[in-house]
Design a protein around this motif. Structure first.
Motif, mmCIF file in Angstrom:
data_model
loop_
_atom_site.group_PDB
_atom_site.id
_atom_site.type_symbol
_atom_site.label_atom_id
_atom_site.label_comp_id
_atom_site.label_asym_id
_atom_site.label_seq_id
_atom_site.Cartn_x
_atom_site.Cartn_y
_atom_site.Cartn_z
ATOM 1 N N SER A 102 -8.583 48.738 11.760
ATOM 2 C CA SER A 102 -8.102 49.230 13.054
ATOM 3 C C SER A 102 -6.654 49.646 12.960
ATOM 4 C CB SER A 102 -8.267 48.142 14.132
ATOM 5 O OG SER A 102 -9.620 47.831 14.313
ATOM 6 N N VAL A 160 -5.189 45.111 16.851
ATOM 7 C CA VAL A 160 -6.130 44.595 17.840
ATOM 8 C C VAL A 160 -5.728 43.161 18.180
ATOM 9 C CG1 VAL A 160 -8.519 44.018 18.323
ATOM 10 C CG2 VAL A 160 -7.977 46.073 17.002
ATOM 11 N N GLU A 165 -10.711 41.361 21.209
ATOM 12 C CA GLU A 165 -11.816 42.311 21.364
ATOM 13 C C GLU A 165 -13.127 41.599 21.614
ATOM 14 O OE1 GLU A 165 -12.328 44.919 18.061
ATOM 15 O OE2 GLU A 165 -13.644 46.304 19.157
ATOM 16 N N ILE A 178 -11.394 46.140 24.581
ATOM 17 C CA ILE A 178 -10.470 45.935 23.471
ATOM 18 C C ILE A 178 -9.038 45.919 23.997
ATOM 19 C CG2 ILE A 178 -10.357 48.413 22.960
ATOM 20 C CD1 ILE A 178 -10.034 47.672 20.000
ATOM 21 N N TYR A 209 -14.741 50.255 27.649
ATOM 22 C CA TYR A 209 -15.470 51.448 27.223
ATOM 23 C C TYR A 209 -16.955 51.112 27.020
ATOM 24 C CZ TYR A 209 -15.132 49.520 22.458
ATOM 25 O OH TYR A 209 -15.233 48.718 21.354
ATOM 26 N N PRO A 246 -18.873 52.835 18.799
ATOM 27 C CA PRO A 246 -17.807 52.843 17.787
ATOM 28 C C PRO A 246 -16.995 54.136 17.782
ATOM 29 C CG PRO A 246 -19.854 52.015 16.849
ATOM 30 C CD PRO A 246 -20.190 52.537 18.203
ATOM 31 N N THR A 288 -16.258 55.954 20.401
ATOM 32 C CA THR A 288 -15.297 55.862 21.504
ATOM 33 C C THR A 288 -14.103 55.014 21.090
ATOM 34 O OG1 THR A 288 -17.129 56.017 23.081
ATOM 35 C CG2 THR A 288 -15.006 55.250 23.928
ATOM 36 N N ARG A 289 -14.388 53.898 20.428
ATOM 37 C CA ARG A 289 -13.328 53.002 19.956
ATOM 38 C C ARG A 289 -12.383 53.739 19.006
ATOM 39 N NH1 ARG A 289 -12.231 49.375 15.820
ATOM 40 N NH2 ARG A 289 -11.582 47.244 16.433
ATOM 41 N N THR A 290 -12.941 54.550 18.119
ATOM 42 C CA THR A 290 -12.129 55.306 17.168
ATOM 43 C C THR A 290 -11.246 56.317 17.888
ATOM 44 O OG1 THR A 290 -13.841 55.061 15.466
ATOM 45 C CG2 THR A 290 -12.220 56.815 15.155
#
Length: 716
Positions: free
Chosen positions: A6, A16, A19, A24, A67, A71, A73-75
């Motif tokens: 991350s 992070v 989470e 997150i 969200y 994954p 979206t997280r990126t």
């Protein structure tokens, strides 16, 4: 993805902190940059597909994002922190501490319990509670000079030095409650404004298998070739593959001058094609492409202050040193720290500067729920002061839903061939006349001929090629004066049709007049009442502009009533010239329109107003967008604007009157610091509550407009 991965995805700029699936919390020292606009960055993150909410706490260096758990979206979220947009930074940004309800309750309970606590608990607790206010005051004094934070810190500090812990804690509690109410009200209005901004593109034209087809916006993919004509919004970020055009990028860059683009140039979603036609290879599609528009909108609507707010804030700032000097002067003359502390607890700036943004944002919030999107506080300010409203006729005073009434071929074509030829050329044009011709052809089940090399001449017509032959469709002026087509054969029946209130569309093929199409528009049923309502609200001059013939224009003005001036047979540049000429008489002017050719006038006016179904270029140029297809919403907007100004005046008068009385009593030694602090802070909260409650009150005129709350979201 683990913590190390991350961090790498953030370019080493974040980590992070916590989470769970779908949520997150990230930490990054970049979030405390003194020039970072937190609201802007939140909006950018919330615009990402799959993100439902983002909250940033600069002082904790953290951002919490909710969200969809995807994954990808997280990126994307991590990528935003890695490459924060340059537009997110500006010199006027300030990091106010995010007041929490739990913190406010803790401060309030502490203030109430202070008189009953033993000394060994009371003293450290009070210093702990007051430390944040004192630190803010010292930092402000060193960086900005004598501001309200310095006054607050001095009052708290003097009270702590006198061991008057009840007064110190009361001041801290009042300040915390006021800040929390301000932030809560502002956040609610900001959230509404951001939701109203969502793009309204539903269908786009793309090139597939060497053919131009219309597809749903949601089905676009990376690599698709998107086609954009004059007056249309660029729906994707991408690269120009073919064509040249003048792009209006004011919604993204703030630059009002159009930019010429050609093959190989990059274009951003949110730009509007003023002239020309482009084929764009899509690079990003979907929600990501709306970020630039949202960011620019936030800069205009949430960062900016109206001229009234600016004047009020400047006056409030000038009063702070006066109070500070009076307090220090009293201490120097009397050596009475109690009297000096009493004076320092009184601050004009607090009530004035808190009430102003709360009233304005509440007014914008209310306007949104009543079907009016205001792009910035200056629009609200100007709406209250306008005395002239100029209307473009088509699509504003009329429905803009033209109907074909007559088809008159002048060559060997029949009616269906004439209509199919005109509709083929007009198919990609978003003007009401074009929509009417295409709709009539579809209703008759006609097959449209293949068209190539389409060129839109704004407010004049269309030039296209059918099987190698040039076809011209537009006004008589366009065909005869600009293109040299002889239109004398249509002169006699053209006069008769115009006398019936109809508009005429001329069609030529290979330089020969092929026929004439007559269309009729209908007045909006509420138009006459809307104009009367505006007259009742102090609008002295109502003007109608139209490209129609004089006879048609005057007949419509008589039907409407309340029209003071009529201007006919106008070109787009003529409209802007008339707006500027009317402005030269003095006063403020609003222009209401909805077409591509209205953009110059919308920009020139003090307040540009666009109807909900207006062209993308018109909606970008306007400062006010009606979200309800009802002209009477203008009266509602006027009522909200004038009421907001009334709230601002009353808040200012109350702040000056009450605080002056408290200040005089404190200087005379008639009030203790506790009483002085209580009266000042109580009056501040009262004024703030009045500004929030009154500013958010819907006007009585809203009953004239059927407001559908569910239809508001996503129509800006």
């Amino acid at each position: 993805m683990n913590a190390r991965e991350s961090s790498a995805a953030c370019g080493g700029h974040c980590s992070v902190a916590h989470e769970i699936p779908g949520r997150i919390r990230l930490r990054s020292r970049r979030l405390y940059d003194p020039e970072l606009d937190v609201a802007y960055l939140q909006a950018v993150v919330e615009a990402l597909p799959g993100v439902t909410q983002a909250r940033i706490n600069p002082r904790a260096f953290s951002m919490t994002v909710e969200y969809d758990g995807n994954p990808h979206t997280r990126t994307r979220v991590l990528g935003v922190l890695r490459d924060i947009p340059a537009e997110a930074y500006f010199a006027g940004a300030r990091h106010a501490a995010q007041a929490s309800l739990s913190g406010v309750v803790t401060q309030g309970v502490s203030a109430v319990l202070t008189p009953f606590l033993p000394e060994h608990i009371k003293a450290p607790l009070s210093w702990l509670l007051g430390l944040g206010t004192i630190n803010d005051g010292l930092l402000t004094l060193l960086t900005e000079g004598v501001k309200v934070e310095v006054l607050d810190a001095s009052a708290v500090g003097f009270s702590l030095l006198r061991r008057d812990y009840s007064t110190a804690n009361a001041i801290v509690a009042m300040l915390g409650l006021g800040e929390y109410l301000e932030q809560w009200t502002e956040q609610k209005s900001n959230d509404l404004l951001k939701n109203l901004l969502r793009p309204s593109v539903e269908h786009v034209w793309v090139e597939r298998d060497a053919r131009e087809v219309q597809v749903p916006f949601g089905s676009l993919g990376v690599g698709d070739i998107v086609i954009c004509g004059a007056g249309e919004l660029v729906p994707v970020d991408g690269t120009v593959a073919d064509g040249e055009a003048a792009l209006n990028q004011s919604s993204i860059t703030g630059e009002s001058l159009p930019v010429h683009v050609r093959p190989g140039d990059d274009v951003l979603s949110g730009a509007v094609v003023e002239d020309g036609r482009l084929k764009i290879i899509a690079r990003t599609v979907g929600g990501e492409t709306s970020m630039a528009r949202i960011g620019r909108f936030l800069e205009n609507s949430l960062r900016s202050k109206s001229s009234s707010q600016t004047r009020t804030d400047e006056l409030a700032d000038r009063l702070v040193p006066v109070t500070f000097a009076l307090g220090l002067g009293l201490f120097a003359l009397t050596r009475d720290i109690r009297r000096a502390a009493s004076v320092l607890t009184v601050d004009y700036s607090c009530a004035i500067k808190l009430a102003s943004p709360v009233a304005v944002k509440s007014g914008m919030y209310t306007a949104g729920h009543c079907g009016v999107l205001l792009k910035g506080s200056q629009a609200l300010d100007n709406l209250a002061r306008i005395d002239t409203v100029v209307f473009d006729k088509t699509g504003t005073l009329t429905r803009g839903n033209l109907k074909v009434t007559d088809l008159i071929p002048l060559t060997d074509m029949d009616e269906h061939e004439l209509l199919a030829l005109a509709a083929g050329a007009e198919e990609h044009y978003s003007h009401p006349v074009a929509r009417a011709v295409v709709a009539e052809a579809q209703q008759r089940g006609l097959t449209l001929p293949p068209i190539s090399q389409v060129d839109f001449i704004v407010a004049h017509g269309v030039s296209a090629f059918v099987q190698g032959e040039q076809v011209l469709v537009g006004s008589r002026h366009f065909l005869e004066d600009d293109e040299g087509v002889d239109c004398f054969a249509a002169a006699s029946f053209a006069r008769r049709l115009r006398g019936q209130g109809k508009s005429l569309l001329y069609v030529a093929r290979q330089g020969v007049l092929a026929g004439v199409i007559a269309l009729r528009d209908q007045l909006r049923p509420e138009a006459a009442e809307a104009l009367a309502l505006l007259k009742e609200r102090g609008i002295r001059n109502i003007v109608m502009l139209t490209g129609d013939h004089k006879d048609t224009a005057q007949a419509i003005a008589e039907q409407l009533g309340c029209i003071d001036e009529v201007h006919w047979e106008l070109k787009p540049d003529d409209k802007a010239d008339i707006v500027r000429r009317l402005q030269s008489r003095g006063g403020l002017l609003a222009f209401a329109g909805d077409g591509v050719n209205d953009a110059p006038a919308l920009i020139s006016a003090d307040v540009g107003i666009c109807m909900p179904g207006g062209a993308d270029l018109a909606r970008e140029a306007a400062q006010v967008v009606l979200l309800e297809d009802n002209l009477k919403a203008l009266a509602v907007a006027r009522d909200i604007a004038t009421h907001t100004q009334h709230v601002l005046r009353r808040s200012f008068q109350a702040a000056v009157g009450i605080n002056s009385a408290v200040l005089l009593l404190a200087a005379a030694g008639r009030l203790s610091p506790v009483t002085s602090a209580f009266m000042h802070n109580a009056s501040t909260l009262g004024i703030l509550g009045y500004a929030a409650a009154s500013g958010g009150r819907k006007p009585a005129s809203v009953r004239h407009v059927r407001t559908q709350h569910d239809s508001v979201k996503g129509v800006a």
